[in-house]
Design an enzyme around this catalytic site. Structure first.
Site, PDB file in Angstrom:
ATOM      1  N   GLU A   1       0.820  -1.228   0.000  1.00 30.78           N
ATOM      2  CA  GLU A   1       0.000   0.000   0.000  1.00 30.78           C
ATOM      3  C   GLU A   1       0.853   1.278   0.000  1.00 30.78           C
ATOM      4  O   GLU A   1       0.570   2.221   0.764  1.00 30.78           O
ATOM      5  CB  GLU A   1      -0.975  -0.002   1.195  1.00 30.78           C
ATOM      6  CG  GLU A   1      -1.999  -1.118   1.116  1.00 30.78           C
ATOM      7  CD  GLU A   1      -3.119  -1.055   2.145  1.00 30.78           C
ATOM      8  OE1 GLU A   1      -3.108  -0.181   3.027  1.00 30.78           O
ATOM      9  OE2 GLU A   1      -4.034  -1.904   2.055  1.00 30.78           O
TER      10      GLU A   1
ATOM     11  N   GLU B   1      -4.981  -8.750   0.419  1.00 29.92           N
ATOM     12  CA  GLU B   1      -5.755  -8.372   1.609  1.00 29.92           C
ATOM     13  C   GLU B   1      -7.206  -8.273   1.187  1.00 29.92           C
ATOM     14  O   GLU B   1      -7.544  -7.463   0.312  1.00 29.92           O
ATOM     15  CB  GLU B   1      -5.281  -7.037   2.205  1.00 29.92           C
ATOM     16  CG  GLU B   1      -3.958  -7.135   2.929  1.00 29.92           C
ATOM     17  CD  GLU B   1      -3.544  -5.837   3.632  1.00 29.92           C
ATOM     18  OE1 GLU B   1      -4.423  -5.085   4.104  1.00 29.92           O
ATOM     19  OE2 GLU B   1      -2.326  -5.577   3.694  1.00 29.92           O
TER      20      GLU B   1
HETATM   21  O1  AHR Z   1      -4.708  -5.640   7.441  1.00 31.30           O
HETATM   22  C1  AHR Z   1      -4.665  -4.434   8.145  1.00 31.30           C
HETATM   23  C2  AHR Z   1      -4.023  -3.310   7.387  1.00 31.30           C
HETATM   24  O2  AHR Z   1      -4.861  -2.898   6.356  1.00 31.30           O
HETATM   25  C3  AHR Z   1      -2.732  -3.639   6.697  1.00 31.30           C
HETATM   26  O3  AHR Z   1      -1.637  -3.477   7.521  1.00 31.30           O
HETATM   27  C4  AHR Z   1      -2.660  -2.647   5.587  1.00 31.30           C
HETATM   28  O4  AHR Z   1      -1.939  -3.112   4.493  1.00 31.30           O
HETATM   29  C5  AHR Z   1      -4.119  -2.331   5.294  1.00 31.30           C
HETATM   30  O5  AHR Z   1      -4.323  -0.971   5.233  1.00 31.30           O
END
Ligand code: AHR
Length: 498
Positions: A174, A302
């Protein structure tokens, strides 16, 4: 009649191979995921290393093929050298992503050991915040080199002779996010990712490199793909049988207070896969990438239902899941099966305690509502996705995000189907409706013994706690004759031998 809901399954019509890695996990140094989650030394439920045995058993039940580590946002200030070698020498550091303190008592070798015990593959994410290319190369050498070199020897000194052969490496996490310790512009990121990719693959050409995308449909996604989707740059003129980057990562969390908006939201994630995959094609066309270069796939590293506002616990991370969320998770997973052709990996965020199906307490483990559809998918939805036609009433209310219904259908019955390598057909059906059960003619089902696995509950708000498991799997069987009733707000998996 013409209007009544129906499902037609085509076991002979294989659509795409399902990559086992879509059932991947994710463990970040965040909240109680590592410390107090997978690693809990001193707890009677832990083994001699300090690994929670109940968590290991759950990972084994889920047959998790790959686990991402160590973040997440955490990785943006992580120096892997802090986490190796004798524990007493490991420094404590301020942790800037979640504003905690990192003790570094769990690091690379502990994670590798844990993966070995669980029977899963490690997937490491590189520090694109405060980290350097030198550090990244050193980490790759530490993990993968069999040579007589400094970091390979450091690994040996720390007790591990054989290389770990870590296959999956992500070029940052990210990096576009304003919450990043060192946020990058798309231009800066693309330049850096390209350089790092080149160097990392020189050191170990066998690795799979994952580019940091955003949602899959942003100008960041388009730009970084355009700059980095090319053939391997090694050798004179490069090698047109290999790619420089192999996968494109996207992240999406969904949530809504209202059930139907909550349950349909993951259709947006499916749409994101389609859009990201179109951007991959576009980058390949614009860059003149020949067909001999393997096509990049999507790494959905994610995904989950997450509303940081409603989640209790440290960092708003210990999300409490309802039946509505379990249905949303089954819609996510149905989308992954339907888009199997483009999906190389997916990792639920996260594996334990943090936005997770599993919550550890000091004396046990709670399997939240979303655990159950995930378990059924991971057990049965492997092999190939197969064609399936669905006729079901269309939901026409509010969706979140609002654009979903304009670009992808949102029927009350959300369906996918697969055939396993040993010839079992699995039909996954989520009935999103809060009010209606549907009696459905299922064509293509084999008459006789159909196994039925059902996840449902009294209402969409029910949740599991340490004291009471209200949502689980109910098993029964069906003779395949007549119509099958899919109860309101339920997830059902039907399974039979083709
Ligand atoms: O999964 C929680 C967080 O969400 C992670 O660290 C990040 O990559 C995302 O913003």
């Amino acid at each position: 009649d013409e209007e009544s809901p129906s499902i037609i399954v085509h076991p002979d019509h294989k659509v795409a191979k399902i990559n086992d890695n879509i059932y991947g996990g994710f463990t970040e140094h965040m909240g109680r995921c590592i410390y107090g989650g997978i690693y809990d030394p001193g707890n009677p439920l832990s083994d001699e290393i300090g690994f929670r045995k109940d968590v290991i058993d759950a990972m084994k039940d889920l047959n998790v093929p790959v686990v991402r580590y160590p973040g997440g946002n955490f990785v943006a200030t992580y120096h892997w050298l802090d986490g190796v070698g004798p524990r007493e020498n490991r420094p404590k550091r301020p942790e800037l992503a979640w504003l905690g303190l990192e003790p570094n008592t769990f690091g690379t070798d502990e994670f590798m050991k844990w993966c070995e015990v669980v029977g899963t593959e490690p997937y490491l994410c590189l520090n694109f915040g405060t980290g350097t290319l030198d550090e990244a190369l050193a980490w790759l050498e530490y993990c993968n080199s069999a040579q007589d070199t400094y970091y390979a020897n450091l690994r040996r000194k720390n007790g591990r002779e054989e290389p770990y052969n870590v296959k999956y490496w992500a070029l940052g996490n990210e990096c576009w996010g304003p919450w990043q310790v060192a946020q990058l512009t798309k231009e800066d990121y693309a330049k850096k990712a390209y350089q790092w990719a080149k160097s990392l693959k020189l050191l170990d050409p066998s690795i799979v490199l994952i580019l940091c995308g955003e949602t899959g449909y942003s100008s960041w996604d388009y730009y970084v793909l355009k700059e980095c989707v090319t053939w391997s740059v090694h050798g004179l003129g490069g090698d047109r049988t290999k790619s420089l980057i192999d996968m494109h990562s996207i992240h999406i969390y969904t949530a809504d207070k209202e059930h139907m908006a909550n349950a349909t939201a993951p259709r947006g994630a499916e749409r994101a896969i389609q859009m990201a995959s179109a951007l991959i094609d576009l980058a390949r066309i614009e860059n003149g990438v020949p067909e001999t270069v393997p096509r990049q796939t999507i790494c959905f590293d994610e995904w989950n239902v997450w509303d940081p506002i409603r989640a209790p616990g440290e960092l708003g991370a210990e999300e409490k899941y309802t039946l509505s969320d379990a249905i949303a998770v089954s819609v996510f997973l149905n989308g992954f099966i339907r888009q199997a052709k483009d999906l190389g990996m997916a990792n639920i965020a996260q594996s334990v305690n943090v936005i997770s199906p599993l919550i550890t307490t000091k004396d046990g483990i709670v399997k939240q509502t979303i655990w159950w559809p995930l378990l059924l998918f991971s057990k049965y939805m492997r092999g190939h996705s197969i064609a399936v036609n669905v006729r079901a009433p269309e939901y026409t209310g509010r969706t979140n995000p609002a654009w979903i219904r304009a670009t992808i259908e949102t029927p009350y019955l959300d369906v996918s189907a697969s055939i396993s390598d040993d010839g079992y057909v699995s039909l996954a059906v989520a009935n999103l409706s809060e009010e209606k059960a549907f009696d459905v003619k299922v064509e293509g089902v084999k008459k006789g013994e159909v196994k039925v696995y059902m996840v449902d509950g009294e209402n969409v708000d029910v949740a599991n706690t340490a004291d009471e498991q209200k949502v689980g799997i109910k098993e029964s069987s069906w003779d395949g004759v007549g119509k099958f009733r899919f109860g309101k707000h339920s997830f059902t998996l039907l399974r039979w031998k083709a």
